[in-house]
Write an enzyme that holds these catalytic residues in place. Structure first.
Site, PDB file in Angstrom:
ATOM      1  N   GLU A   1      30.953  43.904  41.909  1.00 47.49           N
ATOM      2  CA  GLU A   1      30.879  44.547  40.606  1.00 47.49           C
ATOM      3  C   GLU A   1      29.403  44.752  40.265  1.00 47.49           C
ATOM      4  OE1 GLU A   1      32.491  43.376  36.116  1.00 47.49           O
ATOM      5  OE2 GLU A   1      31.920  41.787  37.522  1.00 47.49           O
TER       6      GLU A   1
ATOM      7  N   LYS B   1      38.007  48.761  35.299  1.00 49.94           N
ATOM      8  CA  LYS B   1      38.317  47.366  34.980  1.00 49.94           C
ATOM      9  C   LYS B   1      39.177  47.269  33.719  1.00 49.94           C
ATOM     10  CE  LYS B   1      35.805  42.992  34.258  1.00 49.94           C
ATOM     11  NZ  LYS B   1      34.430  42.446  34.096  1.00 49.94           N
TER      12      LYS B   1
ATOM     13  N   CYS C   1      36.421  41.122  38.865  1.00 52.19           N
ATOM     14  CA  CYS C   1      35.866  39.937  38.196  1.00 52.19           C
ATOM     15  C   CYS C   1      36.857  39.262  37.247  1.00 52.19           C
ATOM     16  CB  CYS C   1      34.570  40.319  37.497  1.00 52.19           C
ATOM     17  SG  CYS C   1      33.497  38.894  37.155  1.00 52.19           S
TER      18      CYS C   1
END
Length: 264
Positions: free
Chosen positions: A40, A106, A142
């Protein structure tokens, strides 16, 4: 299937970070990998002002990543930032290479441990998988790792492997949480999890926010039975691993947690 995880420390300069992507992709190709995943925020580290750096998926940075994929023959997955409404950006994974062109925004934003990702980042809403020939791969980023339903959605969509690029926040107990969560998600969905974090920075980049999640390293490849098969330590490195996809079917026969679900 041979994959590579590139545990780099990206800085605030997208052009300099492209040099890292190019160098690492060439090493992965020489090692026989089919895919390389970067963390990321590969485009620019957290703590940098992201809106002025954000580019669309047809912009110069993504175009350069596509060229690297073409030159090396690899599928490249890397974290970048794309423009969003109201001056925000989207935290995007670009997946590009032979037969693959996709992006994942995300879904779960890191509003935790004193950091508010949602202040500058707009959340995505779509589950994304990509196909590498006959292998389906899920994409997550993440903080998504704290939400098992996303990984089960990958499995329901036919994925045998989930890629998890991250820029994990440092702090007491955070490494233990990272290692527990990536193993738990492999078990929840009975698939491989390839988790690639930013390397732990030797020193904070200048002009970055002090609470920004800039990585702790410890990237790992976790099998569908929850065992860690390969891992890195805190510093930069390239992990090349062979993923035996037949293990997915074997584990799902032995422990059919997906089939045994009673709640949605």
């Amino acid at each position: 299937m041979r994959i590579a995880l590139s545990q780099i420390t990206s800085g605030p300069d997208p052009v300099a970070n492209l040099d890292l992507v190019r160098e690492q992709a060439r090493l992965a190709a020489d090692a026989g990998a089919r895919l390389i995943a970067f963390p990321e925020a590969t485009m620019a580290c957290f703590g940098t002002r992201l809106a002025p750096l954000a580019e669309p998926l047809d912009g110069p940075w993504a175009t350069a990543v596509r060229q690297i994929a073409k030159e090396t023959g690899l599928v490249v997955v890397a974290g970048m930032f794309t423009p969003a409404a109201d001056g925000k950006v989207t935290n995007t994974l670009l997946a590009t290479g032979p037969g693959v062109e996709a992006s994942y925004d995300k879904i779960h934003l890191y509003d935790a441990f004193g950091f508010a990702e949602s202040a500058t980042v707009a959340a995505g809403s779509s589950v994304v998988t990509v196909d590498l020939a006959d292998v389906r791969v899920g994409l997550a980023t993440c903080y998504d790792v704290r939400f098992p339903e996303l990984f089960r959605a990958h499995a329901d969509a036919g994925a045998q492997l989930t890629l998890l690029p991250a820029s994990w926040g440092a702090g007491e107990g955070k490494r233990e949480q990272w290692e527990l969560l990536i193993r738990a998600r492999a078990l929840d969905a009975t698939l491989w999890v390839a988790a690639v974090d930013q390397a732990e920075p030797a020193a904070p980049a200048p002009d970055t926010a002090p609470k920004a999640p800039t990585g702790i390293g410890h990237s790992a490849v976790v099998a569908p039975d929850g065992t860690v098969r390969d891992r890195l330590q805190a510093g930069p490195g390239l992990l090349v691993a062979d993923v035996d996809l037949a293990e997915v079917a074997a584990v799902r026969r032995a422990v059919p947690v997906l089939a045994n679900r009673r709640l949605p």
